[in-house]
Design an enzyme around this catalytic site. Structure first.
Site, short mmCIF file in Angstrom:
data_model
loop_
_atom_site.label_atom_id
_atom_site.label_comp_id
_atom_site.label_asym_id
_atom_site.label_seq_id
_atom_site.Cartn_x
_atom_site.Cartn_y
_atom_site.Cartn_z
N ASP A 441 0.86 -1.18 0.00
CA ASP A 441 0.00 0.00 0.00
C ASP A 441 0.89 1.23 0.00
OD1 ASP A 441 -1.74 2.09 0.54
OD2 ASP A 441 -2.90 0.98 2.04
N HIS A 442 0.87 1.96 -1.12
CA HIS A 442 1.79 3.08 -1.27
C HIS A 442 1.42 4.29 -0.43
CE1 HIS A 442 5.36 4.51 -2.95
NE2 HIS A 442 5.07 4.54 -4.24
N ARG A 443 0.27 4.23 0.26
CA ARG A 443 -0.07 5.32 1.17
C ARG A 443 0.83 5.33 2.38
NH1 ARG A 443 -6.33 4.12 2.18
NH2 ARG A 443 -5.38 2.05 2.43
N VAL A 445 3.55 2.72 2.69
CA VAL A 445 4.83 2.06 2.40
C VAL A 445 5.38 2.69 1.13
CG1 VAL A 445 5.96 -0.12 1.85
CG2 VAL A 445 4.01 -0.10 3.42
#
Length: 471
Positions: A441-443, A445
């Site tokens: 999850d690029h939010r 990580v």
């Protein structure tokens, strides 16, 4: 007489409906308090429900295969008490005081998805002082019948069964007695075109086993097994109802894909040292009675890599606009089952030894394949493995389980030509090689954290001795 209705309770985790799988009683049967009367399938598990009162079954209100909302009457029991019919008995009168009542189960981090679900404040217990049963049920003899378990015939005194065309048992038309078999065995019988009523059971308590079905199929038909029966001649489409686990999985995956911005990274690694370790562990006395696979080493490697990269083990709280860091690892293991994909998790996997982890994974996957994973085992996961390699797949882009920040796909381990050595010693040798794919999850990580975590996992698989330093 007093007729008492048993309403479908919430089998766990705030579920709102369930599918009726198997009735273990019919109209006219005598039941005791806590007797298992029906097996239901929820979005998360197969659950056996005990009846909260004793008496004679007066009516079954739903048929096998029906989807029923929580709170709907499913069976009526005549308790034999004289006088006017009593009002429907609630399915959940508290049997203990609030001081004695057990504490509520911990809520999952996210209320939706494959490993989620909110606990309804109005949820009621299945039985006074009891919960749902996860044990195997054995049908008791009908009233006036022999003591032997009934597997293929009904009570001679029972009224005729409802016609097959309707399939719905009602008062005066009980459901026909069915052979005892677990859902995976029933599915196998359906796929092979075997009538369970005609199969002679060999399992304990008169249960039809997989071997019984396969034996019947080999003697009655030469048709090969398939995922589902072949379509009728001229049939161009087959429609399959979306229920239970498959329905919940679909909702969870759509929600995850369009909520969390996914990023996937790959690394191909020489795991020859891991394969050597697996062979050594298989010969070790401590691991003699447990299945040792590369997946076990990967599971341990992921837990160790979390210690070095703790921020990967987290979740996003949208309502509070916070990142929730987990100081424990509940390691999810995706399992393909006859009911669809389920992802139970090993609680506190980071605190386990390799042997303890092997036992936990074996127990978890065995229960999942039997379709009996309790909801609690699928709630609260923090990071997950999906082993696509068992299907001969090299890699993939897995979708996150809601409430988790990362999921790792483990590809097939194969022999490949690989460059080893350096300088004058450089050469090509056949080595064991696999590909790891990490979605995150690029939010919460970023690329650096995701890359470092994946590199650490790969480093341990490439040289398991690093675990001695990092652990």
């Amino acid at each position: 007489m007093a007729l008492r209705d048993f309403k479908l309770p919430d089998p766990g985790e705030g579920l709102t409906e369930a599918d009726i799988v198997t009735w273990h009683v019919a109209v006219g049967d005598t039941v005791k308090v806590n007797d298992v009367v029906v097996e239901v399938e929820t979005a998360k598990s197969l659950v056996e429900l005990p009846v909260p009162f004793a008496g004679t079954v007066a009516a079954l209100h739903v048929a096998e295969g029906d989807t029923v909302e929580v709170g709907t009457p499913i069976i009526t029991v005549d308790d034999g008490v004289g006088g006017a019919a009593a009002p429907a008995a609630p399915a959940a009168e508290p049997a203990v005081s609030s001081a004695e009542a057990p504490p509520p189960a911990a809520e999952p981090e996210i209320a939706e998805g494959l490993i989620g679900g909110t606990t309804s404040t109005g949820r009621t217990a299945v039985l006074v002082g009891y919960g749902v049963k996860q044990t195997e049920a054995v049908r008791r003899p009908r009233k006036g019948a022999a003591a032997a378990p009934e597997s293929t015939t009904g009570s001679p005194e029972a009224p005729p069964a409802v016609p097959e065309s309707t399939g719905r048992p009602v008062e005066g038309h009980p459901a026909a007695a069915r052979a005892l078999a677990k859902p995976p065995v029933r599915k196998l019988a359906k796929d092979l075109g075997v009538d369970l009523q005609s199969v002679t059971p060999t399992g304990d308590g008169g249960i039809v086993t997989r071997a019984d079905v396969e034996a019947a199929a080999s003697g009655a038909s030469t048709a090969p097994a398939a995922a589902r029966p072949a379509p009728a001649q001229g049939e161009r489409e087959t429609r399959v109802p979306v229920k239970g686990v498959r329905k919940m999985t679909a909702q969870a995956m759509v929600g995850s894909a369009f909520t969390a911005p996914h990023v996937t990274e790959w690394v191909t690694v020489d795991v020859t040292a891991t394969m050597d370790l697996v062979e050594k562990l298989k010969q070790d006395r401590e691991f003699r009675d447990v299945k040792v696979t590369p997946l076990l080493v990967l599971a341990k490697a992921m837990c160790l890599a979390v210690r070095r990269n703790p921020d990967i083990n987290a979740s996003w709280d949208e309502a509070a606009q916070e990142i929730v860091l987990k100081h424990y690892v509940n390691l999810g293991i995706a399992a393909a089952t006859p009911r669809g994909l389920v992802v139970p998790n090993v609680k506190d996997a980071d605190r386990m030894s390799m042997r303890e982890l092997a036992d936990a994974i074996a127990a978890l996957t065995a229960t999942a394949r039997e379709g009996r994973t309790p909801p609690a085992d699928m709630a609260g996961g923090t990071i997950t493995i999906t082993n696509v390699g068992v299907f001969g797949i090299d890699a993939g882009t897995p979708i996150l389980n809601p409430g988790e920040a990362a999921i790792l796909a483990f590809g097939t381990v194969t022999r490949r030509p690989w460059v080893v050595g350096t300088g004058a010693d450089e050469r090509i040798e056949p080595r064991w090689v696999t590909t790891l794919a990490l979605s995150f999850d690029h939010r919460l990580v970023d690329g650096e954290l995701g890359s470092r975590y994946l590199a650490d996992v790969a480093a341990i698989l490439g040289d398991p001795s690093r675990a001695l330093v990092w652990g």
